[in-house]
Scaffold this active site. Structure first.
Site, mmCIF file in Angstrom:
data_model
loop_
_atom_site.group_PDB
_atom_site.id
_atom_site.type_symbol
_atom_site.label_atom_id
_atom_site.label_comp_id
_atom_site.label_asym_id
_atom_site.label_seq_id
_atom_site.Cartn_x
_atom_site.Cartn_y
_atom_site.Cartn_z
ATOM 1 N N HIS A 10 35.824 50.405 121.624
ATOM 2 C CA HIS A 10 34.813 49.352 121.477
ATOM 3 C C HIS A 10 35.446 47.970 121.620
ATOM 4 O O HIS A 10 34.928 47.111 122.366
ATOM 5 C CB HIS A 10 34.151 49.503 120.102
ATOM 6 C CG HIS A 10 33.062 48.515 119.815
ATOM 7 N ND1 HIS A 10 31.740 48.867 119.682
ATOM 8 C CD2 HIS A 10 33.099 47.159 119.625
ATOM 9 C CE1 HIS A 10 31.018 47.795 119.426
ATOM 10 N NE2 HIS A 10 31.817 46.744 119.380
ATOM 11 N N GLU A 11 36.563 47.735 120.934
ATOM 12 C CA GLU A 11 37.188 46.411 120.979
ATOM 13 C C GLU A 11 37.823 46.132 122.336
ATOM 14 O O GLU A 11 37.749 45.001 122.843
ATOM 15 C CB GLU A 11 38.214 46.270 119.854
ATOM 16 C CG GLU A 11 37.643 46.388 118.454
ATOM 17 C CD GLU A 11 36.468 45.463 118.197
ATOM 18 O OE1 GLU A 11 36.427 44.350 118.780
ATOM 19 O OE2 GLU A 11 35.570 45.847 117.428
ATOM 20 N N HIS B 272 35.258 45.020 124.820
ATOM 21 C CA HIS B 272 34.929 43.594 124.712
ATOM 22 C C HIS B 272 35.835 42.755 125.602
ATOM 23 O O HIS B 272 35.395 41.760 126.193
ATOM 24 C CB HIS B 272 35.096 43.121 123.259
ATOM 25 C CG HIS B 272 33.870 43.281 122.423
ATOM 26 N ND1 HIS B 272 32.649 42.722 122.747
ATOM 27 C CD2 HIS B 272 33.684 43.938 121.236
ATOM 28 C CE1 HIS B 272 31.770 43.028 121.803
ATOM 29 N NE2 HIS B 272 32.360 43.763 120.886
ATOM 30 N N CYS C 287 27.391 46.532 116.675
ATOM 31 C CA CYS C 287 28.302 45.476 117.116
ATOM 32 C C CYS C 287 27.905 44.169 116.470
ATOM 33 O O CYS C 287 26.707 43.838 116.393
ATOM 34 C CB CYS C 287 28.245 45.353 118.639
ATOM 35 S SG CYS C 287 29.316 44.069 119.327
#
Length: 215
Positions: free
Chosen positions: A168-169, A172, A126
């Site tokens: 993953h995004e 966030h 990341c």
């Protein structure tokens, strides 16, 4: 570059960020903006400002380089992320990881849910946790819903490495870092990763470092 005033309205924060040209600063682990759920995008940025912000995220992603950047990583707590992956990896790696090229696209207010029970585990890094990688087991296939930068809705199924990127995004935007889902014993520096664990899959790392992979 001066960081935005987080007490200011979001549009002012973005204007402050964009006042300087070039890639945006990337917030790193420990910054509170990475740990709180981002605000749904509901027109807080006008069309022109949104376009400029999306382009700045794209420039930042390319400069890092990375395959995705979420707005909170630039210090802006909005549910917006960009992804793009040319997949410049050897054929063996691409096959094992299901990594195929992904065109540039904008994810606005995305959310995902697992499709089926299959899970895939690979090393993941990341931009907000520089210098380290760890193995993360994630759903192998997910259904992603949301809108693009023009407000057009989408409802798509992603598998392989693209599924990992969108998870993953989106994480966030929920205040979550990949480390929250990682196998703690798999954590390694980029140097150790290059020296010991460059294989397409993390099987050898699991045996040597003492962690389990999903069946």
């Amino acid at each position: 570059m001066a960081l935005p005033n987080h007490r200011a309205p979001l549009a002012e924060q973005v204007e402050q960020l964009l006042a300087a040209e070039g890639p945006l600063p990337i917030m790193t682990a420990g910054d509170p903006v990475l740990r709180r759920p981002a605000e749904r995008f509901e027109g807080q940025l006008g069309p022109a400002l949104l376009d400029r912000f999306v382009e700045a995220l794209r420039v930042t992603m390319h400069a890092a380089p990375g395959v995705g950047v979420a707005a909170p990583q630039a210090g802006v707590a909005l549910r917006i992320a960009v992804i793009e992956d040319p997949a410049p990896v050897p054929a063996e790696v691409a096959l094992v990881r299901g990594r195929v090229p992904q065109p540039f696209r904008v994810l606005v207010n995305p959310s995902y849910e697992a499709v089926g029970t299959a899970r895939a585990a690979f090393f993941e890094g990341c931009l907000s946790v520089p210098g380290y990688q760890a193995v993360v087991a994630r759903p192998a296939e997910v259904r992603l819903t949301g809108e693009d930068e023009h407000g057009r809705g989408f409802d798509e199924v992603f598998s392989g490495w693209p599924a990992r990127i969108v998870q993953h995004e989106t994480d966030h935007l929920d205040g979550m870092l990949y480390l929250d889902r990682a196998e703690p014993r798999s954590l390694c520096s980029n140097q150790a990763m290059a020296e010991y664990w460059a294989q397409p899959a993390p099987d050898e790392a699991a045996r040597a470092l003492g962690f389990e992979l999903p069946d």
